[in-house]
Each structure stands twice: as C-alpha cells, then as structure tokens.
Design a protein around this motif. Structure first.
Motif, short mmCIF file in Angstrom:
data_model
loop_
_atom_site.label_atom_id
_atom_site.label_comp_id
_atom_site.label_asym_id
_atom_site.label_seq_id
_atom_site.Cartn_x
_atom_site.Cartn_y
_atom_site.Cartn_z
N HIS A 106 0.53 -1.26 -0.14
CA HIS A 106 0.60 -0.29 -0.08
C HIS A 106 0.46 1.44 -0.30
N CYS A 107 1.40 1.55 0.77
CA CYS A 107 2.52 2.38 0.62
C CYS A 107 4.23 2.07 1.63
N PRO A 108 5.17 3.19 1.67
CA PRO A 108 6.48 2.14 2.89
C PRO A 108 6.01 2.12 3.94
N GLY A 109 6.11 0.56 4.57
CA GLY A 109 6.05 0.21 5.58
C GLY A 109 4.20 -0.45 6.20
N SER A 110 3.47 -0.39 4.70
CA SER A 110 2.42 -1.09 5.30
C SER A 110 2.43 -2.34 4.91
N VAL A 111 1.70 -3.08 6.45
CA VAL A 111 1.67 -4.65 6.14
C VAL A 111 0.79 -5.10 6.60
N TYR A 127 -4.37 -2.13 1.11
CA TYR A 127 -3.34 -3.24 0.84
C TYR A 127 -3.64 -3.21 -0.75
N ARG A 128 -2.82 -3.94 -1.91
CA ARG A 128 -2.52 -3.69 -2.93
C ARG A 128 -1.41 -5.05 -3.47
N ILE A 129 -2.20 -6.06 -3.54
CA ILE A 129 -1.06 -7.48 -4.45
C ILE A 129 -1.75 -7.53 -5.72
N ASN A 130 -0.91 -7.14 -6.54
CA ASN A 130 -1.30 -8.39 -7.55
C ASN A 130 -2.12 -9.85 -7.64
N LYS A 131 -2.86 -9.39 -8.52
CA LYS A 131 -3.98 -10.99 -8.10
C LYS A 131 -2.73 -12.02 -8.87
N THR A 300 -3.29 2.87 -4.72
CA THR A 300 -2.67 1.45 -3.72
C THR A 300 -3.47 0.91 -2.78
N HIS A 301 -5.08 0.95 -3.76
CA HIS A 301 -6.11 -0.10 -2.40
C HIS A 301 -6.58 -1.65 -3.64
N ALA A 302 -6.55 -2.53 -3.05
CA ALA A 302 -6.51 -3.32 -3.81
C ALA A 302 -8.13 -3.20 -4.72
N GLY A 307 -9.24 -8.32 -4.68
CA GLY A 307 -9.77 -8.62 -3.91
C GLY A 307 -10.22 -10.31 -3.58
N VAL A 308 -10.60 -10.30 -4.78
CA VAL A 308 -11.77 -11.54 -4.94
C VAL A 308 -10.79 -12.68 -5.14
#
Length: 455
Positions: A106-111, A127-131, A300-302, A307-308
């Motif tokens: 999401h941003c630096p340090g985000s967990v 969070y945002r992570i490539n599916k 910067t969000h999923a 999300g799915v």
C-alpha cells in the motif's frame, strides 16, 4: 477510509489500527501503516500515558516504527519492530499469540498481520497486491506447502465493488503520469507541474519513478521532507530547493498547496487518485484532461478482482468488512459480493466432505491438497521501495538542511459501523506535528471531466 473499531473479535485483548475508547484496555497494539485513519487516538495523551504507565507496546514494521519514533519520541521505548515474514510470539495475560507481518503493497512500511492462536486471523489493513503475486507469498503456506486455513479475514473493502473491477498496474499509471509531466516541462524551464495527491504521504514509489523517468526530484516542504527522511531511497526523489526542479507537490504551507515559484510559473495541474476511475471511465484509458488539469488513475488499494483473488486463494470461513462507505446500499452490495465469493468455495468443500468416507487416493481432491512447487513460493514480490527498510541512523537537522540544497444474507460477513470520532484537542508541539504530518487518506472531491484520450 478505515472504519475498523480496532478490535479483533477472536482475539479481544489486542487492538489494531485504533487507539481510543474500548481499545485502551487492550494488552498490545499493532499499526499496519502510518495513515491517519489507521492512527485514530494514537496522538492523545490518554493513549500515550496508557502505554508508558502500564508498560504496553505498539508493534509495527521497521519503517512505520521509524516514522512513529519521529512523531512521538517520548514513546520510543514502547514502540517495537516486527520483522517482515518472521513470526513473533507475544506472551499476554489474555492468551498468547503469534503475529507475522506480511508486506501489504500500500505504502512504505505497510503490512498485513497474520495472527495465530488456536485459529488464524488475517488483518489486511490497506493493501494492494497483484492477483498473480498473492499465491507467491510464503507466509500463506505451512511447512507442508499447503495453504494455511484462515478463520477470518479482516478485509480492506475500499474498492470491493464491480464498478472498480480492475485498476491499471502502478507501473502503467506512472508511465502515463511521467509522459504528461515531460510533455509540459520539456517546453521550457518556466513550465511547472503542480502534482495533487489525495494524502500527504503514501506516494513515495511514485516520486521515485518520477525522478527516474524525468531526472527531476519533487519539491516538498520541510515537514514532508523530514517525514521522507526515514526512507533512504527517497534521498534523490524529493528536494527542499524550489529551483532544483519543475515538479512541485506539498511544497506550500500544507500538502494541498504549492510554493510561490510554482504559482508564478506556467502550471499544468495533475491529480492522481482512484475513486473517480470506475470501470466505465477506464475504457478510454486511465488519464483524462480538462484544459491544463490532468487526471491519472493511480490506485494503492486492491481492486475488486484483486480482493476476490485473495479470498479465493485463502478461503476464509468468514470476512470482516473494514471499510464502511457512507451509502448503506454500497455496503450491502459489498457484503453480497463477498458472500457470493465465499459460497463458491464452500460448495466445493461440501462436495469433497460428502465423498470422504474413507481417505483414499481416489477421493482426495486436488483442491484439498494445495501443494505448490518450491520455486513458486518466495518471501516477497517486486514492490521495491514499498518493502525497503528505513535508515539505520538518524540524521541531524544540519544534515537534512544540507540535503535540502541538492510520500459485507449471513453472519459470515460483518460490517463495521464505527465512525471515526473527533480527536481530542492537543496543545503540545509534538502532537500537533503528528496531526499535520499524517493526513486522513481520502480521495479528491473534484469530479473528473469525461475521459479524453491523450494523443
């Protein structure tokens, strides 16, 4: 904007991303990242005294801890670093827990936090992570290379709507952004960019890419500059010198304003955001313009699809909605969509159970044994600065100045309806600085014009 109450129902003696009201009785605290809507109550004397007087601790990633110690130096001994991908055992009176932080992108340090007691709970934070990368995270597998069973996911539902089905990759957004920047600044040194972001920080990756692609840093004010000083990779990407660049962002009296030099130049305004970019708008590309104001989709969000994918991969028993929207119908839609996803893998599980009278090779489904080849499981994914450590040492004001010269039908889906309360008034300088530096993350209110493809 997070509306999470802070309480993990299954582990009631801890609090995450909320530090007021009932959370004051918690034994341990966790912060996913340093955005204001996840830090409610943290700045108050009541919470800080609660930590200090009762010997309690606030846990976060290394970068978030560095930022917290910068904002609240009096709490430095009560702020503890959690190592990425490393489970940490906490011995608490309410029950021992293990917590494992996972990069959230999401941003630096985000967990994200994976909590384990007799069950497992995943709190995603923002969070945002490539599916395609979700299944590559080693933290989601046990020692037998099977996907861990998650009881509940506390989910970032900011964009869990079909209208936000897909967002462009950050790299694509930044390529478009830099093209718009260079198309203006190349006209001459008096042609400046006013970059408008929806939050004071969280755009560090963007600033880095701007510097790499244009050769120019982003001019910011002293407050923002000091904040970025905790991230070594930002050293060349931001500057305090208004004459060193034609790109200005958060360089005025607050993060929404720019300096006089930018105002006296020929300005092209660029607004980066995600809320206005529904699927219909994205059909014509992910940038639009009206006169010399440009809009670029930068998320910067999923997205809904991302999300799915997370839910289908982890197959939780229930989901907790952590971002409640103002429109109740929107919340009901999100809840319905989540329930539809949960129903998909519940029905598959029920079929498998009915046939498992005896465990034989013939009736063990492939779905029940999610074994992944070793080489596909690794600790990280390519998010660069978003997963980088902070500085090892602090720099003095003199050093900073030297640098100045050269960012939802059943109980399985629960909606949080807690509204963020007004924060207490504060008088001391440190608290005021913290309120100024970490701004509420919200999107820009201005409506975007109809998309126009850039030529």
């Amino acid at each position: 904007m997070s509306t999470f109450s802070g309480k993990i129902q299954e582990i009631s003696h801890i609090s995450v991303d909320r530090f007021d009201e009932n959370n004051l009785t918690s034994e341990a605290y966790f912060l996913s990242h340093c955005h204001y809507d996840h830090m409610v109550g943290l700045h108050t004397h009541r919470f800080q005294n609660n930590l200090l007087e009762n010997n309690k601790y606030l846990y976060a990633s290394e970068i978030s801890c560095a930022i917290l110690k910068l904002l609240y130096p009096s709490l430095k001994n009560n702020i503890k670093i959690l190592d990425i991908y490393t489970p940490t055992a906490l011995l608490l009176k309410g029950g021992n827990i293990s917590v494992l932080p996972i990069p959230a992108g999401h941003c630096p340090g985000s967990v994200m936090f994976l909590f384990e007691t007799n069950i497992r709970i995943l709190y995603t934070g923002d969070y945002r992570i490539n599916k395609n990368d979700i299944k590559k995270l080693k933290a989601f597998y046990d020692s037998y290379k099977q996907v861990k069973q998650i009881e509940t996911i506390y989910l970032d539902t900011t964009f869990f709507l079909k209208s936000y089905r897909k967002f462009p990759k950050r790299e694509e957004s930044l390529e478009e952004l830099c093209k718009i920047i260079k198309g203006w600044t190349d006209k001459g040194k008096h042609f400046s960019i006013k970059l408008f972001t929806s939050a004071k920080y969280g755009y560090e990756y963007m600033f880095n890419e701007i510097y790499k692609k244009t050769g120019m840093p982003v001019h910011v004010n002293r407050e923002v500059f000091n904040f970025y000083s905790t991230i070594p990779e930002m050293d060349k990407s931001v500057t305090l010198d208004c004459n060193a660049t034609q790109i200005h962002c958060s360089c005025g009296i607050s993060y929404q304003y720019v300096c006089d030099k930018a105002l006296n130049s020929k300005i092209r305004t660029i607004k980066v955001s995600a809320f206005r970019w529904t699927q219909d708008n994205l059909e014509d590309g992910f940038s639009s313009n009206s006169s010399e104001t440009y809009y670029v989709c930068y998320a910067t969000h999923a997205s809904y699809e991302e999300g799915v994918e997370l839910l289908k991969f982890l197959k939780p028993k229930s989901v907790e909605i952590c971002v409640k929207h103002e429109d109740p119908l929107t919340n009901l839609e999100i809840a319905k969509l989540i329930e539809e996803v949960l129903d998909e893998f519940r029905s598959v599980a029920e079929v498998n159970v009915k046939h498992k009278l005896f465990e034989t090779e013939e009736n063990v489904s492939d779905e029940s044994l999610t074994v992944v080849e070793e080489e596909t499981i690794f600790n990280g994914f390519d998010i660069g600065i978003l997963d980088s450590p902070p500085r090892n040492t602090w720099r003095s004001s003199t050093e900073l100045q030297m640098k100045a010269g050269s960012s939802l039908n059943n109980n399985s889906v629960r909606i949080h309806s807690i509204q963020i309360q007004s924060t207490e008034s504060v008088n001391d300088i440190i608290v005021q600085q913290s309120l100024d530096v970490v701004e509420l993350e919200s999107d820009i209110n201005t409506e975007a014009p109809p998309n126009k493809k850039l030529k």
